[in-house]
Design a protein around this motif. Structure first.
Motif: not given
Length: 58
Positions: A12-13, A18-23, A33-35, A40-41
């Protein structure tokens, strides 16, 4: 803390980095996205520091 497969947190990190976006990272990993945010949290809590700046245009 929720239990994850061994590679969920680092994958996930890397995806977010790499994609610079959580979505987009969530889509690439086949989850929601919440996952990704939760993973990350958890990783930030383990590291004791913020790993990404969050914001609409960050």
């Amino acid at each position: 803390m929720p239990i994850h497969k061994n590679d969920d947190l680092p994958r996930s990190f890397v995806a977010v980095a790499e994609l610079e976006n959580f979505n987009r990272a969530a889509a690439a990993l086949g989850c929601k996205q919440p996952s990704i945010s939760r993973r990350l949290k958890n990783l930030e809590e383990m590291a004791g520091t913020e790993l990404f700046k969050r914001g609409a245009r960050a």
